[in-house]
Motif scaffolding. Structure first.
Motif, PDB file in Angstrom:
ATOM      1  N   ARG A  76       0.828  -1.193   0.000  1.00  0.00           N
ATOM      2  CA  ARG A  76       0.000   0.000   0.000  1.00  0.00           C
ATOM      3  C   ARG A  76       0.868   1.250   0.000  1.00  0.00           C
ATOM      4  O   ARG A  76       0.553   2.218  -0.655  1.00  0.00           O
ATOM      5  CB  ARG A  76      -0.934  -0.007   1.220  1.00  0.00           C
ATOM      6  N   LYS A  77       1.962   1.267   0.708  1.00  0.00           N
ATOM      7  CA  LYS A  77       2.856   2.419   0.734  1.00  0.00           C
ATOM      8  C   LYS A  77       3.471   2.666  -0.641  1.00  0.00           C
ATOM      9  O   LYS A  77       3.602   3.810  -1.079  1.00  0.00           O
ATOM     10  CB  LYS A  77       3.959   2.216   1.774  1.00  0.00           C
ATOM     11  N   ARG A  78       3.846   1.615  -1.322  1.00  0.00           N
ATOM     12  CA  ARG A  78       4.450   1.768  -2.652  1.00  0.00           C
ATOM     13  C   ARG A  78       3.448   2.329  -3.644  1.00  0.00           C
ATOM     14  O   ARG A  78       3.757   3.165  -4.474  1.00  0.00           O
ATOM     15  CB  ARG A  78       4.972   0.417  -3.146  1.00  0.00           C
ATOM     16  N   VAL A  79       2.206   1.868  -3.573  1.00  0.00           N
ATOM     17  CA  VAL A  79       1.175   2.345  -4.497  1.00  0.00           C
ATOM     18  C   VAL A  79       0.921   3.821  -4.259  1.00  0.00           C
ATOM     19  O   VAL A  79       0.823   4.614  -5.200  1.00  0.00           O
ATOM     20  CB  VAL A  79      -0.130   1.522  -4.330  1.00  0.00           C
ATOM     21  N   TRP A  80       0.840   4.210  -2.984  1.00  0.00           N
ATOM     22  CA  TRP A  80       0.625   5.628  -2.674  1.00  0.00           C
ATOM     23  C   TRP A  80       1.810   6.465  -3.125  1.00  0.00           C
ATOM     24  O   TRP A  80       1.655   7.550  -3.697  1.00  0.00           O
ATOM     25  CB  TRP A  80       0.395   5.823  -1.169  1.00  0.00           C
TER      26      TRP A  80
END
Length: 162
Positions: free
Chosen positions: A21-25
């Motif tokens: 999720r952090k990478r997508v954001w």
């Protein structure tokens, strides 16, 4: 712990791991920033181009006309005394000569006939040849004795049978 012997812990359905999720954001924010910077740069280029076109000085045309008129005296008629002399030039004389046929010759033509108008080389004209300017409207005979006339035909003056 052996991963093959123990079952993996189950996550609730529809959730992703936290690291994903952090990478997508982060990727979304980076793309948004790149688009915003590119868009503003493009708009800045368009504004700069428009300002450059508007800043060019327009050509100005200045026309100055001056007219001066000077007074000229009217011409005075001059009187001169002239002597008149009348010169008469003879016009072209056209003569047609027919040779008499020899007695007993029947239908054959005599080669002794002469033509009254000849070309510059001394030959008799034939029908279809061009006429000289001095021969316009004139009549003559061919070497065989046929009558021909210089007349305007086919956009040119030619000798034609008359």
């Amino acid at each position: 712990m052996n991963p093959y012997s123990h079952p993996a812990p189950q996550r609730p359905a529809g959730t992703r791991p936290l690291y994903k999720r952090k990478r997508v954001w982060a990727a979304g924010v980076a793309l948004f920033a790149a688009g915003a910077i590119g868009g503003t740069q493009s708009a800045h280029d368009e504004v700069t181009a428009a300002q450059t076109l508007a800043a060019k000085p327009a050509a100005t045309v200045t026309v100055t006309a001056t007219a001066t008129e000077t007074a000229k005296p009217e011409p005075v008629p001059t009187v001169t005394k002239t002597k008149t002399k009348t010169v008469k030039t003879p016009g072209p004389t056209v003569t047609v000569t027919k040779a008499a046929q020899a007695a007993g010759s029947g239908t054959s033509h005599s080669n002794t006939s002469t033509c009254s108008i000849v070309s510059n080389s001394g030959n008799c004209y034939q029908a279809g040849q061009f006429c000289r300017n001095s021969d316009h409207g004139a009549l003559t005979t061919t070497a065989s004795g046929a009558r021909i006339k210089c007349s305007y035909s086919s956009n040119a003056w030619r000798w034609t049978y008359s």
